[in-house]
Design a protein around this motif. Structure first.
Motif, PDB file in Angstrom:
ATOM      1  N   LEU A   9       0.842  -1.197   0.000  1.00 16.12           N
ATOM      2  CA  LEU A   9       0.000   0.000   0.000  1.00 16.12           C
ATOM      3  C   LEU A   9       0.876   1.244   0.000  1.00 16.12           C
ATOM      4  N   PRO A  10       0.368   2.368  -0.522  1.00 16.04           N
ATOM      5  CA  PRO A  10       1.162   3.600  -0.483  1.00 16.04           C
ATOM      6  C   PRO A  10       1.363   4.077   0.956  1.00 16.04           C
ATOM      7  N   GLN A  11       2.421   4.860   1.153  1.00 21.95           N
ATOM      8  CA  GLN A  11       2.729   5.423   2.481  1.00 21.95           C
ATOM      9  C   GLN A  11       1.604   6.318   2.973  1.00 21.95           C
ATOM     10  N   SER A  12       0.958   7.008   2.023  1.00 24.58           N
ATOM     11  CA  SER A  12      -0.120   7.921   2.400  1.00 24.58           C
ATOM     12  C   SER A  12      -1.037   8.112   1.195  1.00 24.58           C
ATOM     13  N   LEU A  13      -2.255   8.577   1.455  1.00 25.81           N
ATOM     14  CA  LEU A  13      -3.169   8.874   0.347  1.00 25.81           C
ATOM     15  C   LEU A  13      -2.657  10.056  -0.464  1.00 25.81           C
ATOM     16  N   ASP A  14      -2.019  10.982   0.237  1.00 27.57           N
ATOM     17  CA  ASP A  14      -1.509  12.171  -0.443  1.00 27.57           C
ATOM     18  C   ASP A  14      -0.588  11.797  -1.610  1.00 27.57           C
ATOM     19  N   THR A  87     -10.605  -2.996   6.396  1.00 22.12           N
ATOM     20  CA  THR A  87      -9.421  -2.919   7.264  1.00 22.12           C
ATOM     21  C   THR A  87      -8.286  -2.193   6.544  1.00 22.12           C
ATOM     22  N   ARG A  88      -8.089  -2.543   5.298  1.00 21.47           N
ATOM     23  CA  ARG A  88      -6.989  -1.946   4.533  1.00 21.47           C
ATOM     24  C   ARG A  88      -7.232  -0.446   4.284  1.00 21.47           C
ATOM     25  N   LEU A  89      -8.497  -0.088   4.014  1.00 18.94           N
ATOM     26  CA  LEU A  89      -8.825   1.331   3.805  1.00 18.94           C
ATOM     27  C   LEU A  89      -8.437   2.185   5.002  1.00 18.94           C
ATOM     28  N   ARG A  90      -8.621   1.590   6.190  1.00 22.83           N
ATOM     29  CA  ARG A  90      -8.400   2.359   7.421  1.00 22.83           C
ATOM     30  C   ARG A  90      -6.942   2.315   7.877  1.00 22.83           C
ATOM     31  N   LEU A  91      -6.103   1.629   7.089  1.00 30.06           N
ATOM     32  CA  LEU A  91      -4.678   1.537   7.446  1.00 30.06           C
ATOM     33  C   LEU A  91      -3.835   2.621   6.785  1.00 30.06           C
ATOM     34  N   ILE A  92      -4.388   3.274   5.767  1.00 33.90           N
ATOM     35  CA  ILE A  92      -3.562   4.223   5.013  1.00 33.90           C
ATOM     36  C   ILE A  92      -3.747   5.622   5.578  1.00 33.90           C
ATOM     37  N   PRO A  93      -2.676   6.227   6.102  1.00 31.34           N
ATOM     38  CA  PRO A  93      -2.827   7.593   6.619  1.00 31.34           C
ATOM     39  C   PRO A  93      -3.055   8.592   5.493  1.00 31.34           C
ATOM     40  N   SER A 102      -4.873   8.235  11.748  1.00 31.40           N
ATOM     41  CA  SER A 102      -5.806   8.961  10.875  1.00 31.40           C
ATOM     42  C   SER A 102      -6.000   8.184   9.578  1.00 31.40           C
ATOM     43  N   HIS A 103      -7.194   8.264   9.050  1.00 35.26           N
ATOM     44  CA  HIS A 103      -7.467   7.574   7.786  1.00 35.26           C
ATOM     45  C   HIS A 103      -8.634   8.273   7.114  1.00 35.26           C
ATOM     46  N   ILE A 104      -9.014   7.776   5.951  1.00 36.60           N
ATOM     47  CA  ILE A 104      -9.991   8.481   5.128  1.00 36.60           C
ATOM     48  C   ILE A 104     -11.361   8.602   5.815  1.00 36.60           C
ATOM     49  N   PHE A 105     -11.694   7.647   6.704  1.00 41.05           N
ATOM     50  CA  PHE A 105     -12.993   7.720   7.375  1.00 41.05           C
ATOM     51  C   PHE A 105     -12.903   8.305   8.799  1.00 41.05           C
ATOM     52  N   SER A 106     -11.735   8.879   9.162  1.00 42.26           N
ATOM     53  CA  SER A 106     -11.580   9.412  10.523  1.00 42.26           C
ATOM     54  C   SER A 106     -12.683  10.395  10.899  1.00 42.26           C
ATOM     55  N   ASP A 107     -13.129  11.203   9.914  1.00 43.11           N
ATOM     56  CA  ASP A 107     -14.121  12.238  10.235  1.00 43.11           C
ATOM     57  C   ASP A 107     -15.545  11.849   9.843  1.00 43.11           C
ATOM     58  N   SER A 108     -15.734  10.621   9.431  1.00 41.05           N
ATOM     59  CA  SER A 108     -17.101  10.232   9.042  1.00 41.05           C
ATOM     60  C   SER A 108     -17.854   9.779  10.297  1.00 41.05           C
ATOM     61  N   HIS A 137     -22.127  10.207   3.947  1.00 43.66           N
ATOM     62  CA  HIS A 137     -20.981  11.076   4.181  1.00 43.66           C
ATOM     63  C   HIS A 137     -20.235  11.179   2.833  1.00 43.66           C
ATOM     64  N   PRO A 138     -19.768  12.393   2.451  1.00 37.72           N
ATOM     65  CA  PRO A 138     -19.283  12.555   1.067  1.00 37.72           C
ATOM     66  C   PRO A 138     -17.892  11.970   0.783  1.00 37.72           C
ATOM     67  N   ILE A 139     -17.786  10.672   0.998  1.00 35.97           N
ATOM     68  CA  ILE A 139     -16.572   9.933   0.620  1.00 35.97           C
ATOM     69  C   ILE A 139     -17.038   8.622   0.003  1.00 35.97           C
ATOM     70  N   VAL A 140     -16.559   8.328  -1.192  1.00 33.37           N
ATOM     71  CA  VAL A 140     -16.915   7.051  -1.816  1.00 33.37           C
ATOM     72  C   VAL A 140     -15.630   6.318  -2.172  1.00 33.37           C
ATOM     73  N   CYS A 141     -15.542   5.071  -1.724  1.00 34.93           N
ATOM     74  CA  CYS A 141     -14.388   4.230  -2.044  1.00 34.93           C
ATOM     75  C   CYS A 141     -14.859   3.155  -3.008  1.00 34.93           C
ATOM     76  N   THR A 142     -14.323   3.187  -4.216  1.00 39.84           N
ATOM     77  CA  THR A 142     -14.767   2.240  -5.250  1.00 39.84           C
ATOM     78  C   THR A 142     -13.658   1.243  -5.560  1.00 39.84           C
ATOM     79  N   VAL A 143     -13.938  -0.030  -5.348  1.00 39.07           N
ATOM     80  CA  VAL A 143     -13.002  -1.091  -5.730  1.00 39.07           C
ATOM     81  C   VAL A 143     -13.537  -1.698  -7.026  1.00 39.07           C
TER      82      VAL A 143
END
Ligand SMILES: O=C(O)CCC(=O)C(=O)O
Ligand SMILES: [Fe+2]
Length: 252
Positions: A9-14, A87-93, A102-108, A137-143
């Motif tokens: 996985l990448p180090q960060s979403l950024d 689980t993997r979605l919540r592992l990427i800072p 922190s992860h993409i759903f931290s504020d959802s 919540h305005p975040i969509v994760c599409t696999v």
């Protein structure tokens, strides 16, 4: 087996931010392994028939259930939709050096997705440009599973009608993850063309070209469509607990 049990996985979403978009989107080309993709496709195929909702041209499964008045009845996702993806979605800072928690759903509202749509697109079939509505919540994760497809991002014209020419296109490869956030879901529309082939694919026309796993596959600018299945993960804001009571009252 030689295949790695986990993709790196990448180090960060950024670091996987899709360039040239009006707001934040992220693309990870290899989010799940081939074995994981195969397993999920098998689970989708073996779901009981009534799980499928046949739309005019596309079919759809909704997990754990349909929304009622924009509300979700509280129930867990099935384990094959939870693991490994949630689980993997919540592992990427979000950013390097940021709080590792922190992860993409931290504020959802529920800190995780609680709802998944499974959409199956045969060749030639897409989805009309639309917005996803207020339930989420305005975040969509599409696999994406099975094959590649182009997602179009549209804007509205001043007169409130759709501008049919997309402002950007995003190419989604099988096993990839696309995260779209904020205005991209609230102010813009997204859709998929009803075509047998995506054409004119190039570094100039595809916003995430530099992030593709295999841009050489699309060297000739074409992507002949094959059946592509998507999993769209979202956090439904409003969850009712009624379901557990109802299930309890059904027990003999
Ligand atoms: O299949 C996709 O990538 C998009 C699906 C979609 O827009 C939706 O389910 O609202
Ligand atoms: Fe959508």
């Amino acid at each position: 087996m030689d295949t790695p049990s986990k993709p790196s996985l990448p180090q960060s979403l950024d670091s996987v931010r899709v360039p040239q978009l009006p707001c934040a989107a992220f693309y990870i080309s290899e989010f799940i392994t081939k074995d994981e993709e195969t397993l999920i496709l098998e689970k989708i195929a073996s779901a009981p028939k009534p799980r499928w909702k046949q739309l005019s041209r596309r079919r759809l499964q909704t997990w754990p259930s349909d929304l009622i008045n924009n509300k979700l009845v509280d129930a867990p996702l099935p384990s094959w939709l939870e693991e490994p993806i949630v689980t993997r979605l919540r592992l990427i800072p979000l950013e390097e050096g940021a709080d590792p928690q922190s992860h993409i759903f931290s504020d959802s509202p529920h800190k995780r997705p609680n709802h998944v749509l499974v959409n199956e697109y045969p060749p030639g079939i897409g989805i009309m440009p639309h917005k996803d509505g207020a339930a989420y919540h305005p975040i969509v994760c599409t696999v994406s599973l099975g094959a590649s497809i182009c997602l179009n991002i549209h804007e509205m014209k001043e007169d409130g009608t759709l501008n049919e020419t997309p402002i950007r296109r995003i190419l989604q490869e099988p096993r990839s993850l696309l995260i779209t956030t904020a205005d991209l879901y609230t102010d813009y529309l997204h859709g998929i063309d009803d075509v047998m082939e995506d054409i004119e694919l190039s570094e100039q026309t595809i916003a995430n070209w530099s992030l593709l796993r295999s841009s050489s596959t699309f060297r000739n600018g074409q992507n002949p469509r094959q059946t592509r299945t998507s999993l769209t993960y979202r956090d439904v804001t409003s969850v009712s607990k009624l379901g557990s009571k109802f299930r309890f009252s059904q027990k003999k």
